[in-house]
Scaffold this motif. Structure first.
Motif: not given
Length: 151
Positions: A27-37, A43-49, A51-57
């Motif tokens: 899960i953490n790796a998927a979130i980090k991948d999204r931040e890198i993307a 985009e600013d990775p701190s904007d990872l809300t 809702d975005v994390i829920l979408g990843i999950l």
């Protein structure tokens, strides 16, 4: 959401729960991948809300459900069971899934909210549903319901 994930990770490490720890790391790796993307897209990775994390999950659960089905069809029941165990861990961080009746009610409400009258309004209806119910419903299954309602 991130705090819950990091606390769960620490707890799994302390309890030496290797299967749970492995899934939490995925899960953490998927979130980090999204931040890198996001950085790559400017985009600013701190904007990872949340809702975005829920979408990843949600996407992770769907991938594992498909894998479990494929393993079952191939007679690899132990691998299918491993996928289901990962799903259970991931779902701990997702909101409760809506029942069919609740989904129907949400679709009706979204149709009324956007004033949808034809199939051309389907995108607007789906947009409202995704904005309010991310992680609470399977949008692949909701699409046909919206289509039927508008068609």
């Amino acid at each position: 959401m991130r705090n819950r994930l990091s606390e769960a990770l620490k707890t799994a490490m302390k309890e030496k729960d290797t299967k749970r720890l492995s899934t939490l790391r995925l899960i953490n790796a998927a979130i980090k991948d999204r931040e890198i993307a996001m950085r790559g897209e400017g985009e600013d990775p701190s904007d990872l809300t949340d809702d975005v994390i829920l979408g990843i999950l949600g996407k992770m659960v769907k991938q594992r459900q498909e894998s479990a089905r494929a393993y079952e069809e191939g007679g690899r029941l132990e691998l299918a069971e491993a996928e289901r165990e990962e799903i259970k861990v991931i779902e701990e961080f997702l909101p409760r899934q809506l029942s069919d009746a609740e989904v129907d009610k949400a679709v009706d409400k979204a149709v009324a909210e956007v004033g949808a009258t034809s199939i051309r309004d389907m995108g607007k209806v789906m947009g409202v549903l995704k904005g309010k119910y991310t992680g609470q419903m399977d949008f692949g299954a909701v699409g046909p319901k919206v289509k039927a309602r508008l068609g």
